[in-house]
Motif scaffolding. Sequence first.
Motif, PDB file in Angstrom:
ATOM      1  N   LEU A  17      -7.373 -20.440  32.524  1.00  0.00           N
ATOM      2  CA  LEU A  17      -7.130 -21.846  32.883  1.00  0.00           C
ATOM      3  C   LEU A  17      -7.671 -22.793  31.811  1.00  0.00           C
ATOM      4  CD1 LEU A  17      -7.660 -21.631  36.729  1.00  0.00           C
ATOM      5  CD2 LEU A  17      -5.551 -22.317  35.567  1.00  0.00           C
ATOM      6  N   ARG A  18      -8.738 -22.357  31.107  1.00  0.00           N
ATOM      7  CA  ARG A  18      -9.239 -23.189  29.995  1.00  0.00           C
ATOM      8  C   ARG A  18      -8.175 -23.273  28.901  1.00  0.00           C
ATOM      9  NH1 ARG A  18     -14.194 -20.207  30.609  1.00  0.00           N
ATOM     10  NH2 ARG A  18     -15.549 -21.411  32.006  1.00  0.00           N
ATOM     11  N   LYS A  19      -7.493 -22.131  28.638  1.00  0.00           N
ATOM     12  CA  LYS A  19      -6.396 -22.151  27.645  1.00  0.00           C
ATOM     13  C   LYS A  19      -5.276 -23.078  28.097  1.00  0.00           C
ATOM     14  CE  LYS A  19      -7.087 -17.259  26.351  1.00  0.00           C
ATOM     15  NZ  LYS A  19      -6.508 -15.921  26.563  1.00  0.00           N
ATOM     16  N   VAL A  20      -4.981 -23.000  29.399  1.00  0.00           N
ATOM     17  CA  VAL A  20      -3.931 -23.852  29.945  1.00  0.00           C
ATOM     18  C   VAL A  20      -4.277 -25.326  29.736  1.00  0.00           C
ATOM     19  CG1 VAL A  20      -2.834 -24.590  32.105  1.00  0.00           C
ATOM     20  CG2 VAL A  20      -3.128 -22.137  31.626  1.00  0.00           C
ATOM     21  N   ALA A  21      -5.522 -25.664  30.035  1.00  0.00           N
ATOM     22  CA  ALA A  21      -5.956 -27.061  29.867  1.00  0.00           C
ATOM     23  C   ALA A  21      -5.827 -27.493  28.406  1.00  0.00           C
ATOM     24  CB  ALA A  21      -7.392 -27.220  30.356  1.00  0.00           C
ATOM     25  N   ASP A  22      -6.218 -26.613  27.501  1.00  0.00           N
ATOM     26  CA  ASP A  22      -6.099 -26.943  26.075  1.00  0.00           C
ATOM     27  C   ASP A  22      -4.647 -27.209  25.688  1.00  0.00           C
ATOM     28  OD1 ASP A  22      -8.791 -26.756  25.617  1.00  0.00           O
ATOM     29  OD2 ASP A  22      -8.731 -24.676  24.880  1.00  0.00           O
ATOM     30  N   ILE A  23      -3.783 -26.362  26.228  1.00  0.00           N
ATOM     31  CA  ILE A  23      -2.349 -26.504  25.913  1.00  0.00           C
ATOM     32  C   ILE A  23      -1.827 -27.848  26.431  1.00  0.00           C
ATOM     33  CG2 ILE A  23      -0.054 -25.597  26.507  1.00  0.00           C
ATOM     34  CD1 ILE A  23      -1.395 -22.748  26.420  1.00  0.00           C
ATOM     35  N   ILE A  24      -2.215 -28.191  27.662  1.00  0.00           N
ATOM     36  CA  ILE A  24      -1.736 -29.448  28.249  1.00  0.00           C
ATOM     37  C   ILE A  24      -2.269 -30.631  27.444  1.00  0.00           C
ATOM     38  CG2 ILE A  24      -1.840 -30.924  30.306  1.00  0.00           C
ATOM     39  CD1 ILE A  24      -2.014 -28.270  31.956  1.00  0.00           C
ATOM     40  N   LYS A  25      -3.556 -30.524  27.074  1.00  0.00           N
ATOM     41  CA  LYS A  25      -4.214 -31.625  26.362  1.00  0.00           C
ATOM     42  C   LYS A  25      -3.598 -31.848  24.973  1.00  0.00           C
ATOM     43  CE  LYS A  25      -8.593 -30.945  25.905  1.00  0.00           C
ATOM     44  NZ  LYS A  25     -10.050 -30.849  26.208  1.00  0.00           N
ATOM     45  N   SER A  26      -3.107 -30.760  24.364  1.00  0.00           N
ATOM     46  CA  SER A  26      -2.655 -30.845  22.969  1.00  0.00           C
ATOM     47  C   SER A  26      -1.322 -31.564  22.796  1.00  0.00           C
ATOM     48  CB  SER A  26      -2.545 -29.440  22.369  1.00  0.00           C
ATOM     49  OG  SER A  26      -1.474 -28.739  22.992  1.00  0.00           O
ATOM     50  N   ASP A  27      -0.644 -31.849  23.909  1.00  0.00           N
ATOM     51  CA  ASP A  27       0.653 -32.541  23.788  1.00  0.00           C
ATOM     52  C   ASP A  27       0.812 -33.480  24.974  1.00  0.00           C
ATOM     53  OD1 ASP A  27       3.278 -33.383  23.682  1.00  0.00           O
ATOM     54  OD2 ASP A  27       4.090 -31.401  23.195  1.00  0.00           O
ATOM     55  N   SER A  28       0.785 -34.799  24.696  1.00  0.00           N
ATOM     56  CA  SER A  28       0.786 -35.783  25.789  1.00  0.00           C
ATOM     57  C   SER A  28       2.124 -35.823  26.532  1.00  0.00           C
ATOM     58  CB  SER A  28       0.447 -37.167  25.242  1.00  0.00           C
ATOM     59  OG  SER A  28       1.444 -37.535  24.292  1.00  0.00           O
ATOM     60  N   GLU A  29       3.152 -35.174  25.951  1.00  0.00           N
ATOM     61  CA  GLU A  29       4.442 -35.105  26.655  1.00  0.00           C
ATOM     62  C   GLU A  29       4.426 -34.073  27.786  1.00  0.00           C
ATOM     63  OE1 GLU A  29       7.278 -36.951  26.439  1.00  0.00           O
ATOM     64  OE2 GLU A  29       5.955 -38.242  25.251  1.00  0.00           O
ATOM     65  N   ARG A  30       3.419 -33.187  27.760  1.00  0.00           N
ATOM     66  CA  ARG A  30       3.355 -32.159  28.820  1.00  0.00           C
ATOM     67  C   ARG A  30       2.785 -32.794  30.082  1.00  0.00           C
ATOM     68  NH1 ARG A  30       1.196 -27.973  24.366  1.00  0.00           N
ATOM     69  NH2 ARG A  30       3.218 -27.087  23.813  1.00  0.00           N
ATOM     70  N   ARG A  31       3.669 -33.385  30.875  1.00  0.00           N
ATOM     71  CA  ARG A  31       3.191 -34.157  32.023  1.00  0.00           C
ATOM     72  C   ARG A  31       3.565 -33.538  33.363  1.00  0.00           C
ATOM     73  NH1 ARG A  31       3.762 -39.090  33.422  1.00  0.00           N
ATOM     74  NH2 ARG A  31       5.768 -39.644  32.497  1.00  0.00           N
ATOM     75  N   ALA A  32       4.568 -32.677  33.377  1.00  0.00           N
ATOM     76  CA  ALA A  32       4.905 -31.989  34.638  1.00  0.00           C
ATOM     77  C   ALA A  32       4.521 -30.524  34.481  1.00  0.00           C
ATOM     78  CB  ALA A  32       6.380 -32.145  34.953  1.00  0.00           C
ATOM     79  N   GLY A 135     -11.580 -35.141  32.376  1.00  0.00           N
ATOM     80  CA  GLY A 135     -11.317 -36.546  32.073  1.00  0.00           C
ATOM     81  C   GLY A 135      -9.852 -36.883  31.931  1.00  0.00           C
ATOM     82  N   MET A 136      -8.956 -35.932  32.346  1.00  0.00           N
ATOM     83  CA  MET A 136      -7.525 -36.200  32.210  1.00  0.00           C
ATOM     84  C   MET A 136      -7.000 -36.829  33.494  1.00  0.00           C
ATOM     85  SD  MET A 136      -6.803 -32.573  30.352  1.00  0.00           S
ATOM     86  CE  MET A 136      -5.054 -32.631  30.101  1.00  0.00           C
ATOM     87  N   ASP A 137      -5.902 -37.603  33.347  1.00  0.00           N
ATOM     88  CA  ASP A 137      -5.292 -38.298  34.479  1.00  0.00           C
ATOM     89  C   ASP A 137      -4.314 -37.345  35.173  1.00  0.00           C
ATOM     90  OD1 ASP A 137      -4.070 -39.957  36.280  1.00  0.00           O
ATOM     91  OD2 ASP A 137      -2.973 -41.124  34.766  1.00  0.00           O
ATOM     92  N   ALA A 138      -4.856 -36.387  35.935  1.00  0.00           N
ATOM     93  CA  ALA A 138      -4.022 -35.352  36.555  1.00  0.00           C
ATOM     94  C   ALA A 138      -4.030 -35.489  38.066  1.00  0.00           C
ATOM     95  CB  ALA A 138      -4.525 -33.964  36.165  1.00  0.00           C
ATOM     96  N   THR A 139      -2.878 -35.204  38.688  1.00  0.00           N
ATOM     97  CA  THR A 139      -2.747 -35.287  40.142  1.00  0.00           C
ATOM     98  C   THR A 139      -2.037 -34.044  40.651  1.00  0.00           C
ATOM     99  OG1 THR A 139      -2.095 -37.569  39.655  1.00  0.00           O
ATOM    100  CG2 THR A 139      -2.117 -36.900  41.982  1.00  0.00           C
TER     101      THR A 139
END
Lengths: 448, 448
Positions: A17-32, A135-139
């Motif tokens: 899940l830490r890898k997943v978070a890194d992946i999401i964080k690395s590209d702001s277009e990854r929103r869904a 600290g990410m805006d995730a829901t």
Amino acid sequence: MKVAKFGGSSVASAEQLRKVADIIKSDSERRAIVVSAPGKRFKEDKKVTDMLIELGDAYFQHAGIENELNEVLERFKNITDELELNSAEIVDQIREDVFYVLNDDREDVLKRDGLKAIGEDSLAKVLSAYLQSLGMDATYLNPKDAGIIVSDEPGSAQILEESFDEIYKIRNKDGIFVIPGFYGYTKEGKLMTFPRGGSDITGSIIAAGIRAELYENFTDVDSVYSVNPNIVHNPKKITHLTYKEMRELSYAGFSVFHDEALIPAFKAKIPVCIKNTNNPSSPGTMIVSDKKAGDSPVVGIAGDSGFLSLYVSKYLMNRELGFGRKLLNILEDEHISFEHTPSGIDDMSVIIRSSQLTPDKEDRVMNRIYEELHPDTVSIDRDLALVMIVGEGMDSTVGIAKKATDAFASENINLEMINQGSSEVSMMFGIKASRLDDAVKALYHAFF
Amino acid sequence: MKVAKFGGSSVASAEQLRKVADIIKSDSERRAIVVSAPGKRFKEDKKVTDMLIELGDAYFQHAGIENELNEVLERFKNITDELELNSAEIVDQIREDVFYVLNDDREDVLKRDGLKAIGEDSLAKVLSAYLQSLGMDATYLNPKDAGIIVSDEPGSAQILEESFDEIYKIRNKDGIFVIPGFYGYTKEGKLMTFPRGGSDITGSIIAAGIRAELYENFTDVDSVYSVNPNIVHNPKKITHLTYKEMRELSYAGFSVFHDEALIPAFKAKIPVCIKNTNNPSSPGTMIVSDKKAGDSPVVGIAGDSGFLSLYVSKYLMNRELGFGRKLLNILEDEHISFEHTPSGIDDMSVIIRSSQLTPDKEDRVMNRIYEELHPDTVSIDRDLALVMIVGEGMDSTVGIAKKATDAFASENINLEMINQGSSEVSMMFGIKASRLDDAVKALYHAFF
């Protein structure tokens, strides 16, 4: 806006899940973000969904469910502890969810669907909380709120067309949404799970609905390979694949994913990228609408056993208008779909997936063929495997058939069937199932 | 008891009829003789049947028929003079026959059938008289008296099943019977001619009816060849051929005879021998039920143009139960019989003889496909030829496909279609019609 779907092995542990978070964080277009339930961390490990199915089995056998429930809770406690989340609260919520489903007055089959969905649902909540803690805006976004409206078919729900306009509304919201895969809700609000490949289906639906620029499907392999790596060591990676090629490869036993899962994305012409959570810098495999010029005409070799051939011969068959249609009609009446129908002048074979022709259907089909078509002979050969050479642009290349048949001959593999002439994307060979691996290897070495 | 049928070139002149008499005399089992009308003696010559057709045309156009009639009578006068028969009597009889048909009150279409039959009928009488003049016990036997009972379809009569028991009675008679080919009589006594290959049909019917030990079909070639001699110089002769092989070769453009002609003999399992009137000591080609062990797996190469491919594609076709059946149904409603249906996952082609899809049928078929099947694309390619490799036992031979595709590749011939998998007797390839001769040559040299 991109949709990123993370499969079971990508969310199996806190480390993943830490890898997943890194992946999401690395590209702001990854929103869904769409997630599976935690899968296996190692070969002998157990998937959370399987734990939940066992929990359901125990419950319906009126046995205690404490062991099974604890196994699930323990798995989530480990993950959340390591991620330094409020694991007590999360574990309590899961326990509450399980008892809510079991004590609800819905039908048993819906209770099973409800239980199975808890794996994805809880993981989505965990990932959302973890992203927030970073600290990410995730829901967390429940499928009902996401707009995933499905047909009333427990265990094999189908998406309804009206969903897509609902889902599109996600585009107007800010931040990152974490959506559990694998299930949706009927118009009446009943929770139903998708068939096999469920989280892939959710990802594909969300991508189509929000008109994503890209649907990223994170797995544990660097790319789609040109042949099954269990048969050929270290095979060539495929960098580009068309939808059609993907569909033909899936059909013939490629297990990257069930091709049905990608249909919503294919229909909306969303490009799909297969990537590796454990090696996100690898470019992965892009699946697109159209072939790039200069790509090799053959992209992959695939094969699958489990086919049978129903052979019917009748002297002067070719003078009998409607013979073929009548034979297909008998199969259709038994809801048997056929794959191919190679034919001679006085004979016709119908290639069928063996699982379609159950013993009772076989009896009825054979009886009707004898009674209605008065054939000379009818026989069934259940030992058939199909091998396919896949690639758009093959139709314009002289010599593909030569290369393939040379390969079969060099391995002394007899060809029971050759089907080429309609699809521009594949050439298909029927062989004895026992020679499947040899055939795939021989073709791979001929073309790659 | 053997049936010997002599074709048009075998009875074209007195010289040829002397050979026929020698052949009959040399084997006392040759007791049922079937004859055509006199054919061409040289390339620019005219067949008697064509003269009779022209006579009919002139009559129905209310023009004089004397020229046409004289042409017929002259031809028979030449033959009978040379054979030292009573030519005046024979010529008078033919003239009488012609006017009897024309002045009879039957329908015009039956008058045409009656005229056409006079060529065979008169030649049978001539041959019978000639054999008698040589001291042989020969009798002219009219098809009505032979028991050839046919359906009421002028110009394309079909034999009725009850004929065979009637014909069997010939066995009980002594001597040699000379039977005119090409026609029979309805139960009501109306004369009807057979379709194309008419005298071959009569021979085959008589052979089946009397349960002949052999049906000898005398032509002007030493044997059936493994490939069309107009394409390949001096090709290999075929000594043994099975019914199935013969049928596949005929289907794919082999013109030795129309395969329909042999059906009665095939059904009764009578062996057939193709022999040469001009070289009767040559063994010819035997056509039998079963392959002899040790025969080569491939016996012949044949090809025919005049096919078209109707291509229909639709995304997710393979999930649509009944798609193939519905497509064939549309064709069946237009009485179009199809040859083959190679199929992919999302597409299907139907191979049809071009002559079957007339422009008005094409319009209706295309409209119905669009309206009822909602395909993504439909197209027709009219430039298709089929090439076949024929031979029983091919199915158990590894490498036939390799040899064939090697041959195509070496000639740079693209394969539009490969159909193998149902017939155990042939492998079929679809190519552009313009490459047909090249393909046949290349396959011949690969296999012979």
